[in-house]
Design a protein around this motif. Structure first.
Motif, PDB file in Angstrom:
ATOM      1  N   THR A   1       8.701 -10.952  -5.127  1.00  0.00           N
ATOM      2  CA  THR A   1       8.291 -11.793  -3.999  1.00  0.00           C
ATOM      3  C   THR A   1       8.252 -10.977  -2.711  1.00  0.00           C
ATOM      4  OG1 THR A   1       9.200 -13.762  -5.040  1.00  0.00           O
ATOM      5  CG2 THR A   1       8.899 -13.845  -2.656  1.00  0.00           C
ATOM      6  N   PHE A   2       9.180 -10.044  -2.575  1.00  0.00           N
ATOM      7  CA  PHE A   2       9.244  -9.218  -1.369  1.00  0.00           C
ATOM      8  C   PHE A   2       7.977  -8.381  -1.197  1.00  0.00           C
ATOM      9  CE2 PHE A   2      10.966  -5.434   0.986  1.00  0.00           C
ATOM     10  CZ  PHE A   2      11.183  -6.089   2.191  1.00  0.00           C
ATOM     11  N   GLN A   3       7.328  -8.001  -2.301  1.00  0.00           N
ATOM     12  CA  GLN A   3       6.089  -7.231  -2.189  1.00  0.00           C
ATOM     13  C   GLN A   3       5.033  -8.055  -1.455  1.00  0.00           C
ATOM     14  OE1 GLN A   3       6.689  -3.984  -3.211  1.00  0.00           O
ATOM     15  NE2 GLN A   3       8.613  -5.049  -3.626  1.00  0.00           N
ATOM     16  N   ARG A   4       4.933  -9.325  -1.780  1.00  0.00           N
ATOM     17  CA  ARG A   4       3.988 -10.213  -1.088  1.00  0.00           C
ATOM     18  C   ARG A   4       4.409 -10.441   0.361  1.00  0.00           C
ATOM     19  NH1 ARG A   4       4.354 -12.426  -6.264  1.00  0.00           N
ATOM     20  NH2 ARG A   4       5.843 -14.013  -5.588  1.00  0.00           N
ATOM     21  N   THR A   5       5.715 -10.522   0.596  1.00  0.00           N
ATOM     22  CA  THR A   5       6.225 -10.673   1.964  1.00  0.00           C
ATOM     23  C   THR A   5       5.800  -9.479   2.815  1.00  0.00           C
ATOM     24  OG1 THR A   5       8.111 -11.969   1.203  1.00  0.00           O
ATOM     25  CG2 THR A   5       8.336 -10.885   3.354  1.00  0.00           C
ATOM     26  N   LEU A   6       5.931  -8.284   2.253  1.00  0.00           N
ATOM     27  CA  LEU A   6       5.527  -7.088   2.993  1.00  0.00           C
ATOM     28  C   LEU A   6       4.032  -7.114   3.289  1.00  0.00           C
ATOM     29  CD1 LEU A   6       7.575  -4.270   1.232  1.00  0.00           C
ATOM     30  CD2 LEU A   6       7.948  -5.226   3.507  1.00  0.00           C
ATOM     31  N   ASN A   7       3.218  -7.538   2.321  1.00  0.00           N
ATOM     32  CA  ASN A   7       1.768  -7.597   2.536  1.00  0.00           C
ATOM     33  C   ASN A   7       1.411  -8.466   3.734  1.00  0.00           C
ATOM     34  OD1 ASN A   7       1.384  -6.039   0.225  1.00  0.00           O
ATOM     35  ND2 ASN A   7       0.917  -7.794  -1.059  1.00  0.00           N
ATOM     36  N   ASP A   8       2.201  -9.521   3.961  1.00  0.00           N
ATOM     37  CA  ASP A   8       1.926 -10.468   5.037  1.00  0.00           C
ATOM     38  C   ASP A   8       2.674 -10.171   6.332  1.00  0.00           C
ATOM     39  OD1 ASP A   8       0.205 -11.907   3.409  1.00  0.00           O
ATOM     40  OD2 ASP A   8       1.787 -13.250   2.703  1.00  0.00           O
ATOM     41  N   ALA A   9       3.494  -9.127   6.328  1.00  0.00           N
ATOM     42  CA  ALA A   9       4.317  -8.797   7.492  1.00  0.00           C
ATOM     43  C   ALA A   9       3.477  -8.160   8.600  1.00  0.00           C
ATOM     44  CB  ALA A   9       5.440  -7.845   7.087  1.00  0.00           C
ATOM     45  N   ALA A  10       3.889  -8.437   9.837  1.00  0.00           N
ATOM     46  CA  ALA A  10       3.201  -7.859  11.000  1.00  0.00           C
ATOM     47  C   ALA A  10       3.112  -6.345  10.861  1.00  0.00           C
ATOM     48  CB  ALA A  10       3.962  -8.223  12.273  1.00  0.00           C
ATOM     49  N   GLY A  11       1.950  -5.827  11.125  1.00  0.00           N
ATOM     50  CA  GLY A  11       1.712  -4.389  11.007  1.00  0.00           C
ATOM     51  C   GLY A  11       1.173  -4.038   9.633  1.00  0.00           C
ATOM     52  N   PHE A  12       1.905  -4.382   8.599  1.00  0.00           N
ATOM     53  CA  PHE A  12       1.430  -4.118   7.239  1.00  0.00           C
ATOM     54  C   PHE A  12       0.184  -4.952   6.938  1.00  0.00           C
ATOM     55  CE2 PHE A  12       5.966  -2.889   5.871  1.00  0.00           C
ATOM     56  CZ  PHE A  12       5.701  -1.527   5.931  1.00  0.00           C
ATOM     57  N   LYS A  13       0.181  -6.194   7.356  1.00  0.00           N
ATOM     58  CA  LYS A  13      -0.968  -7.069   7.096  1.00  0.00           C
ATOM     59  C   LYS A  13      -2.222  -6.509   7.749  1.00  0.00           C
ATOM     60  CE  LYS A  13      -2.556 -11.821   7.318  1.00  0.00           C
ATOM     61  NZ  LYS A  13      -2.163 -13.202   7.567  1.00  0.00           N
ATOM     62  N   GLU A  14      -2.100  -6.097   9.003  1.00  0.00           N
ATOM     63  CA  GLU A  14      -3.243  -5.543   9.722  1.00  0.00           C
ATOM     64  C   GLU A  14      -3.734  -4.243   9.097  1.00  0.00           C
ATOM     65  OE1 GLU A  14      -1.120  -8.374  12.204  1.00  0.00           O
ATOM     66  OE2 GLU A  14      -0.408  -6.642  11.097  1.00  0.00           O
ATOM     67  N   ASP A  15      -2.833  -3.503   8.481  1.00  0.00           N
ATOM     68  CA  ASP A  15      -3.206  -2.253   7.809  1.00  0.00           C
ATOM     69  C   ASP A  15      -3.791  -2.489   6.416  1.00  0.00           C
ATOM     70  OD1 ASP A  15      -2.277  -0.873   9.998  1.00  0.00           O
ATOM     71  OD2 ASP A  15      -0.511  -0.032   9.000  1.00  0.00           O
ATOM     72  N   GLY A  16      -3.707  -3.731   5.914  1.00  0.00           N
ATOM     73  CA  GLY A  16      -4.281  -4.052   4.609  1.00  0.00           C
ATOM     74  C   GLY A  16      -3.381  -3.738   3.431  1.00  0.00           C
ATOM     75  N   LEU A  17      -2.069  -3.678   3.655  1.00  0.00           N
ATOM     76  CA  LEU A  17      -1.148  -3.393   2.553  1.00  0.00           C
ATOM     77  C   LEU A  17      -1.404  -4.374   1.418  1.00  0.00           C
ATOM     78  CD1 LEU A  17       1.278  -1.470   1.923  1.00  0.00           C
ATOM     79  CD2 LEU A  17       2.751  -3.389   2.527  1.00  0.00           C
ATOM     80  N   SER A  18      -1.413  -3.860   0.192  1.00  0.00           N
ATOM     81  CA  SER A  18      -1.739  -4.706  -0.956  1.00  0.00           C
ATOM     82  C   SER A  18      -0.838  -4.405  -2.147  1.00  0.00           C
ATOM     83  CB  SER A  18      -3.214  -4.544  -1.334  1.00  0.00           C
ATOM     84  OG  SER A  18      -3.506  -3.181  -1.612  1.00  0.00           O
ATOM     85  N   LEU A  19       0.462  -4.561  -1.942  1.00  0.00           N
ATOM     86  CA  LEU A  19       1.427  -4.347  -3.020  1.00  0.00           C
ATOM     87  C   LEU A  19       1.401  -5.527  -3.981  1.00  0.00           C
ATOM     88  CD1 LEU A  19       4.449  -3.099  -0.898  1.00  0.00           C
ATOM     89  CD2 LEU A  19       2.935  -1.698  -2.311  1.00  0.00           C
ATOM     90  N   GLU A  20       1.629  -5.248  -5.249  1.00  0.00           N
ATOM     91  CA  GLU A  20       1.699  -6.280  -6.278  1.00  0.00           C
ATOM     92  C   GLU A  20       3.133  -6.386  -6.776  1.00  0.00           C
ATOM     93  OE1 GLU A  20      -0.768  -8.209  -7.428  1.00  0.00           O
ATOM     94  OE2 GLU A  20      -2.201  -7.309  -6.038  1.00  0.00           O
ATOM     95  N   PRO A  21       3.528  -7.588  -7.244  1.00  0.00           N
ATOM     96  CA  PRO A  21       4.833  -7.677  -7.912  1.00  0.00           C
ATOM     97  C   PRO A  21       4.867  -6.633  -9.029  1.00  0.00           C
ATOM     98  CG  PRO A  21       3.936  -9.853  -7.564  1.00  0.00           C
ATOM     99  CD  PRO A  21       2.846  -8.866  -7.195  1.00  0.00           C
ATOM    100  N   GLY A  22       5.975  -5.961  -9.162  1.00  0.00           N
ATOM    101  CA  GLY A  22       6.082  -4.887 -10.151  1.00  0.00           C
ATOM    102  C   GLY A  22       5.840  -3.509  -9.560  1.00  0.00           C
TER     103      GLY A  22
END
Length: 92
Positions: A44-65
């Motif tokens: 779940t934290f991987q999705r949280t990071l994807n939506d976090a300020a800064g990471f979201k704008e950079d397009g972070l796209s981590l998957e569970p696992g």
């Protein structure tokens, strides 16, 4: 090529882990120290990071696992940096 500093990536990760319980984030710290709930919480934290300020704008796209259930802060940083590289960014 877009660039992002490792210092910025590390600071964003520290912010999302909410370091109230420790003075300094260490690579050897287990993620479970900050994310009780085992593998599900880490996924779940991987999705949280994807939506976090800064990471979201950079397009972070981590998957569970992206990080093993027994992962460390260093494993998480590696997963983030690998995602940046995969998307054509340079992390310096």
């Amino acid at each position: 090529m877009k660039k992002r500093s490792l210092r910025t990536v590390r600071a964003r990760l520290a912010r999302e882990l909410d370091l109230n319980s420790v003075a300094e984030l260490k690579g050897t710290d287990p993620l479970s120290q900050f994310l009780p709930g085992g593998a599900a919480a880490i996924g779940t934290f991987q999705r949280t990071l994807n939506d976090a300020a800064g990471f979201k704008e950079d397009g972070l796209s981590l998957e569970p696992g992206a990080v093993p259930a027994t992962g460390t802060v260093a494993n998480q940083l590696d997963a983030i940096v690998t995602d940046y590289h995969r998307r054509g960014w340079e992390v310096v």
